[in-house]
Design a protein around this motif. Structure first.
Motif, PDB file in Angstrom:
ATOM      1  N   GLU A  18      27.328 -13.277 -16.768  1.00  0.00           N
ATOM      2  CA  GLU A  18      26.231 -12.349 -16.472  1.00  0.00           C
ATOM      3  C   GLU A  18      25.337 -12.140 -17.690  1.00  0.00           C
ATOM      4  O   GLU A  18      24.108 -12.168 -17.595  1.00  0.00           O
ATOM      5  N   LYS A  19      25.966 -11.999 -18.854  1.00  0.00           N
ATOM      6  CA  LYS A  19      25.222 -11.789 -20.102  1.00  0.00           C
ATOM      7  C   LYS A  19      24.261 -12.960 -20.361  1.00  0.00           C
ATOM      8  O   LYS A  19      23.082 -12.762 -20.668  1.00  0.00           O
ATOM      9  N   ASP A  20      24.776 -14.191 -20.236  1.00  0.00           N
ATOM     10  CA  ASP A  20      23.943 -15.367 -20.477  1.00  0.00           C
ATOM     11  C   ASP A  20      22.870 -15.524 -19.401  1.00  0.00           C
ATOM     12  O   ASP A  20      21.735 -15.931 -19.695  1.00  0.00           O
ATOM     13  N   LEU A  21      23.191 -15.191 -18.147  1.00  0.00           N
ATOM     14  CA  LEU A  21      22.206 -15.229 -17.069  1.00  0.00           C
ATOM     15  C   LEU A  21      21.000 -14.352 -17.409  1.00  0.00           C
ATOM     16  O   LEU A  21      19.853 -14.773 -17.252  1.00  0.00           O
ATOM     17  N   TYR A  22      21.264 -13.140 -17.918  1.00  0.00           N
ATOM     18  CA  TYR A  22      20.190 -12.205 -18.236  1.00  0.00           C
ATOM     19  C   TYR A  22      19.313 -12.708 -19.386  1.00  0.00           C
ATOM     20  O   TYR A  22      18.103 -12.523 -19.370  1.00  0.00           O
ATOM     21  N   VAL A  23      19.918 -13.370 -20.374  1.00  0.00           N
ATOM     22  CA  VAL A  23      19.118 -13.915 -21.485  1.00  0.00           C
ATOM     23  C   VAL A  23      18.237 -15.061 -20.976  1.00  0.00           C
ATOM     24  O   VAL A  23      17.059 -15.150 -21.317  1.00  0.00           O
ATOM     25  N   LEU A  24      18.799 -15.924 -20.147  1.00  0.00           N
ATOM     26  CA  LEU A  24      18.079 -17.113 -19.685  1.00  0.00           C
ATOM     27  C   LEU A  24      17.017 -16.813 -18.629  1.00  0.00           C
ATOM     28  O   LEU A  24      15.966 -17.463 -18.597  1.00  0.00           O
ATOM     29  N   PHE A  25      17.286 -15.814 -17.755  1.00  0.00           N
ATOM     30  CA  PHE A  25      16.397 -15.565 -16.620  1.00  0.00           C
ATOM     31  C   PHE A  25      15.783 -14.171 -16.599  1.00  0.00           C
ATOM     32  O   PHE A  25      14.915 -13.900 -15.781  1.00  0.00           O
ATOM     33  N   GLY A  26      16.227 -13.283 -17.467  1.00  0.00           N
ATOM     34  CA  GLY A  26      15.664 -11.937 -17.518  1.00  0.00           C
ATOM     35  C   GLY A  26      16.696 -10.875 -17.165  1.00  0.00           C
ATOM     36  O   GLY A  26      17.578 -11.100 -16.337  1.00  0.00           O
ATOM     37  N   GLU A  27      16.580  -9.733 -17.804  1.00  0.00           N
ATOM     38  CA  GLU A  27      17.518  -8.621 -17.601  1.00  0.00           C
ATOM     39  C   GLU A  27      17.579  -8.222 -16.125  1.00  0.00           C
ATOM     40  O   GLU A  27      16.545  -8.075 -15.469  1.00  0.00           O
ATOM     41  N   GLY A  28      18.810  -8.106 -15.600  1.00  0.00           N
ATOM     42  CA  GLY A  28      19.018  -7.688 -14.222  1.00  0.00           C
ATOM     43  C   GLY A  28      18.791  -8.778 -13.183  1.00  0.00           C
ATOM     44  O   GLY A  28      18.843  -8.520 -11.984  1.00  0.00           O
ATOM     45  N   TYR A  29      18.567 -10.011 -13.637  1.00  0.00           N
ATOM     46  CA  TYR A  29      18.273 -11.122 -12.730  1.00  0.00           C
ATOM     47  C   TYR A  29      19.456 -11.393 -11.796  1.00  0.00           C
ATOM     48  O   TYR A  29      20.609 -11.300 -12.193  1.00  0.00           O
ATOM     49  N   GLU A  30      19.162 -11.730 -10.543  1.00  0.00           N
ATOM     50  CA  GLU A  30      20.193 -12.122  -9.582  1.00  0.00           C
ATOM     51  C   GLU A  30      19.956 -13.557  -9.140  1.00  0.00           C
ATOM     52  O   GLU A  30      18.808 -13.951  -8.875  1.00  0.00           O
ATOM     53  N   LEU A  31      21.033 -14.330  -9.057  1.00  0.00           N
ATOM     54  CA  LEU A  31      20.941 -15.727  -8.649  1.00  0.00           C
ATOM     55  C   LEU A  31      20.451 -15.839  -7.207  1.00  0.00           C
ATOM     56  O   LEU A  31      20.778 -15.002  -6.356  1.00  0.00           O
ATOM     57  N   THR A  32      19.691 -16.898  -6.934  1.00  0.00           N
ATOM     58  CA  THR A  32      19.155 -17.157  -5.606  1.00  0.00           C
ATOM     59  C   THR A  32      19.990 -18.244  -4.936  1.00  0.00           C
ATOM     60  O   THR A  32      19.992 -19.394  -5.386  1.00  0.00           O
ATOM     61  N   THR A  57      19.009 -34.357 -24.166  1.00  0.00           N
ATOM     62  CA  THR A  57      18.861 -33.212 -23.274  1.00  0.00           C
ATOM     63  C   THR A  57      19.119 -33.623 -21.828  1.00  0.00           C
ATOM     64  O   THR A  57      18.689 -34.693 -21.390  1.00  0.00           O
ATOM     65  N   LEU A  58      19.821 -32.757 -21.095  1.00  0.00           N
ATOM     66  CA  LEU A  58      19.959 -32.895 -19.645  1.00  0.00           C
ATOM     67  C   LEU A  58      19.018 -31.859 -19.032  1.00  0.00           C
ATOM     68  O   LEU A  58      19.230 -30.655 -19.187  1.00  0.00           O
ATOM     69  N   LYS A  59      17.995 -32.318 -18.357  1.00  0.00           N
ATOM     70  CA  LYS A  59      16.990 -31.414 -17.781  1.00  0.00           C
ATOM     71  C   LYS A  59      17.364 -31.049 -16.346  1.00  0.00           C
ATOM     72  O   LYS A  59      17.892 -31.870 -15.603  1.00  0.00           O
ATOM     73  N   GLY A  60      17.068 -29.821 -15.971  1.00  0.00           N
ATOM     74  CA  GLY A  60      17.235 -29.394 -14.583  1.00  0.00           C
ATOM     75  C   GLY A  60      18.664 -29.356 -14.098  1.00  0.00           C
ATOM     76  O   GLY A  60      18.944 -29.789 -12.980  1.00  0.00           O
ATOM     77  N   VAL A  61      19.576 -28.829 -14.909  1.00  0.00           N
ATOM     78  CA  VAL A  61      20.991 -28.734 -14.512  1.00  0.00           C
ATOM     79  C   VAL A  61      21.150 -27.532 -13.583  1.00  0.00           C
ATOM     80  O   VAL A  61      20.791 -26.404 -13.927  1.00  0.00           O
ATOM     81  N   ARG A  62      21.687 -27.776 -12.397  1.00  0.00           N
ATOM     82  CA  ARG A  62      21.832 -26.758 -11.357  1.00  0.00           C
ATOM     83  C   ARG A  62      22.830 -25.674 -11.765  1.00  0.00           C
ATOM     84  O   ARG A  62      23.903 -25.956 -12.285  1.00  0.00           O
ATOM     85  N   VAL A  63      22.456 -24.420 -11.502  1.00  0.00           N
ATOM     86  CA  VAL A  63      23.352 -23.280 -11.705  1.00  0.00           C
ATOM     87  C   VAL A  63      24.158 -23.080 -10.427  1.00  0.00           C
ATOM     88  O   VAL A  63      23.604 -23.144  -9.325  1.00  0.00           O
ATOM     89  N   LEU A  64      25.473 -22.848 -10.574  1.00  0.00           N
ATOM     90  CA  LEU A  64      26.327 -22.501  -9.433  1.00  0.00           C
ATOM     91  C   LEU A  64      26.739 -21.043  -9.563  1.00  0.00           C
ATOM     92  O   LEU A  64      26.966 -20.538 -10.661  1.00  0.00           O
ATOM     93  N   GLY A  65      26.845 -20.375  -8.449  1.00  0.00           N
ATOM     94  CA  GLY A  65      27.232 -18.968  -8.446  1.00  0.00           C
ATOM     95  C   GLY A  65      28.541 -18.769  -7.721  1.00  0.00           C
ATOM     96  O   GLY A  65      29.057 -19.690  -7.091  1.00  0.00           O
ATOM     97  N   PRO A  66      29.099 -17.587  -7.847  1.00  0.00           N
ATOM     98  CA  PRO A  66      28.551 -16.419  -8.531  1.00  0.00           C
ATOM     99  C   PRO A  66      28.771 -16.500 -10.041  1.00  0.00           C
ATOM    100  O   PRO A  66      29.362 -17.474 -10.523  1.00  0.00           O
TER     101      PRO A  66
END
Length: 190
Positions: A18-32, A57-66
């Motif tokens: 969650e901490k890294d998600l907020y740095v990368l996408f913005g505070e309080g961000y929720e995955l889509t 560099t590996l570009k466009g690496v997909r995020v998996l949730g949660p």
């Protein structure tokens, strides 16, 4: 009697804390959620990041949730070479002593000191499946693949939980090497 089960190929992806998600996408961000994955509660997201290693560099690496407790990047052996890091084969979650990298998102970037793994091949089984196959959690089995490029995968970890759906996971390079595709049936050998 053959004991068959489905196989799935896993491409490079990242699990974020969650901490890294907020740095990368913005505070309080929720995955889509883009789509559900085979394991209950797991899903592929619309979000992607770039992974920057010492050599590439590996570009466009997909995020998996949660989100997870720790950020973990799962790559193939070729991906590790592209990044310029040593390919370390590990079970998911076992990231101590693994290579790190820079992760770049739309709102920020982070540097992780560890977390890049080549996921060890494994089978997810529900408890009822484990009974049927005669195995227990953490057993090591072999899997036979038929066909023109058939082979036997040794050292396959069995993971058993009431939360799991029956499926073997290999990375895309392993799957391509033996010519399997998602949902093909493979044979468990004890």
């Amino acid at each position: 009697m053959k004991k068959a089960l489905p196989i799935a190929l896993s491409n490079r992806h990242i699990h974020l804390s969650e901490k890294d998600l907020y740095v990368l996408f913005g505070e309080g961000y929720e995955l889509t959620k883009m789509k559900d994955l085979s394991q209950p509660g797991q899903f592929a997201c619309d979000e992607k990041v770039d992974i920057v290693g010492p050599k590439g560099t590996l570009k466009g690496v997909r995020v998996l949730g949660p989100v997870r407790k720790n950020t973990q990047i799962e790559v193939s052996v070729s991906d590790a070479f592209t990044l310029g890091v040593k390919p370390v084969i590990r079970n998911s979650g076992d990231i101590v002593g693994t290579p790190g990298a820079k992760i770049v998102g739309p709102k920020g970037e982070i540097e992780i000191e560890q977390g890049i793994i080549v996921a060890a091949r494994h089978i997810h089984m529900h408890t009822t499946d484990a009974e049927y196959y005669g195995v227990r959690d953490k057993d090591i089995v072999s899997i036979k693949i038929d066909g023109p490029r058939g082979l036997v995968f040794n050292n396959v970890l069995v993971r058993v939980s009431e939360k799991f759906h029956l499926e073997m996971h290999v990375d895309i390079e392993e799957g391509n090497a033996c010519g399997v595709k998602n949902c093909d049936l493979v044979e468990l050998i004890k």
